[in-house]
Write an enzyme that holds these catalytic residues in place. Sequence first.
Site, PDB file in Angstrom:
ATOM      1  N   HIS A  80       0.860  -1.187   0.000  1.00 60.20           N
ATOM      2  CA  HIS A  80       0.000   0.000   0.000  1.00 60.20           C
ATOM      3  C   HIS A  80       0.891   1.230   0.000  1.00 60.20           C
ATOM      4  O   HIS A  80       1.914   1.277   0.690  1.00 60.20           O
ATOM      5  CB  HIS A  80      -0.890   0.022   1.239  1.00 60.20           C
ATOM      6  CG  HIS A  80      -1.432   1.391   1.563  1.00 60.20           C
ATOM      7  ND1 HIS A  80      -0.859   2.207   2.533  1.00 60.20           N
ATOM      8  CD2 HIS A  80      -2.450   2.102   1.028  1.00 60.20           C
ATOM      9  CE1 HIS A  80      -1.530   3.344   2.594  1.00 60.20           C
ATOM     10  NE2 HIS A  80      -2.483   3.307   1.688  1.00 60.20           N
ATOM     11  N   GLU A 137     -16.378   3.350  -5.840  1.00 63.11           N
ATOM     12  CA  GLU A 137     -15.481   2.378  -6.463  1.00 63.11           C
ATOM     13  C   GLU A 137     -14.023   2.707  -6.176  1.00 63.11           C
ATOM     14  O   GLU A 137     -13.182   1.806  -6.039  1.00 63.11           O
ATOM     15  CB  GLU A 137     -15.728   2.325  -7.975  1.00 63.11           C
ATOM     16  CG  GLU A 137     -17.078   1.754  -8.365  1.00 63.11           C
ATOM     17  CD  GLU A 137     -17.277   0.325  -7.859  1.00 63.11           C
ATOM     18  OE1 GLU A 137     -16.286  -0.434  -7.795  1.00 63.11           O
ATOM     19  OE2 GLU A 137     -18.417  -0.036  -7.527  1.00 63.11           O
TER      20      GLU A 137
END
Length: 397
Positions: free
Chosen positions: A199, A359
């Site tokens: 990440h 999304e």
Amino acid sequence: MISSLPSTSTFQLPTSTPPPTKTLTLITPNSTSHQFPCKKPIKNTSFKIQSSPSSHMIEKETAETHRPDTFLRDSDGGSSVEAGSIRARFEKMIREAQDSVCAAIEAADGGAKFKEDVWSRPGGGGGISRVLQDGAVWEKAGVNVSVVYGVMPPEAYRAANPAANAAENGNFKPEPVPFFAAGVSSVLHPKNPFAPTLHFNYRYFETDARKDAPGAPRSWWFGGGTDLTPAYIFEEDVKHFHTVQKNACDKFDPSFYPRFKKWCDDYFYIKHRNERRGLGGIFFDDLNDYDQEMLLSFATECANSVVDAYIPIIERRKDTPFTDKHKAWQQLRRGRYVEFNLVYDRGTTFGLKTGGRIESILVSLPLTARWEYDHKPEEGSEEWKLLDACINPKEWV
């Protein structure tokens, strides 16, 4: 989803900007010396922003058919006149980072391509969301950039500025405070349980002057970090990853890596499990105690180091043979990833509660995860070693 102002987390608003008091020197690879003034730490005022279910601080997005040169308003760098602004240069940096990371991800996969969605908002801003799913190497890889214009509720500004309210004998009624945020955010989930998840997120945030106080100074800060979440520990991989983070930090300040490494261990803590999400990296937020130019250079260096920190690990592990047992453990650790992101992550909670693009917000979640009742790995096993490192953070370099 780039979210620097969480609606249910403590948000730090600098109350003043003191003058520089010392100088920081950056030595580049070509031995060029660059000096940046360093400021004393800025006193911060903390407050919480609570949003009602019907409250949206961000306009709804509109799908676009092509990528614009910039998502900035003309007054903020969308025109050539302001192309040298911090906002414009940060947007340029995050879009270049998105391109370079996506190219490296596709090359490592060897066939799959990113699906791209471009979106904008009527009042300015927008973003590019790219997702690759079900590739040869990647279960799901998302790399997003966004430029966001929004408004802080008056209550939030009043909480941060009690002196202004007192000066008006309690009758101070400020206008909403406009804010600007831009950033790149990515989560990369490989299929192979011996290949770690990555990440990274780098962002820049400003609050504008209130409409009832034109000319008031802007508050600004940088945030971000890069962290590694493996299911199995290969020490050479973790040491390589942390070494790249340390090298990026050391170019600017030798105190950065130990400070931001600890911050990362503390931030990615799953309180209800009493363990960290992974094996850390670096993390920082509300950073404004150095010159803007220095911090822009630092964020750029960190973003540009992502490929070197991660792709060599993927190349070593992506084809390692594994069993159903290894895959099941990876899925259990993915469950922890989901728990942290939906319960504690500041960007996710802010986006969900302020009408952000859903999304983009949930792109960080893996395609698959697993929960087992009261699962405990056998002491001394490879799975236990990973869990122990998540409970007791280690110094890797």
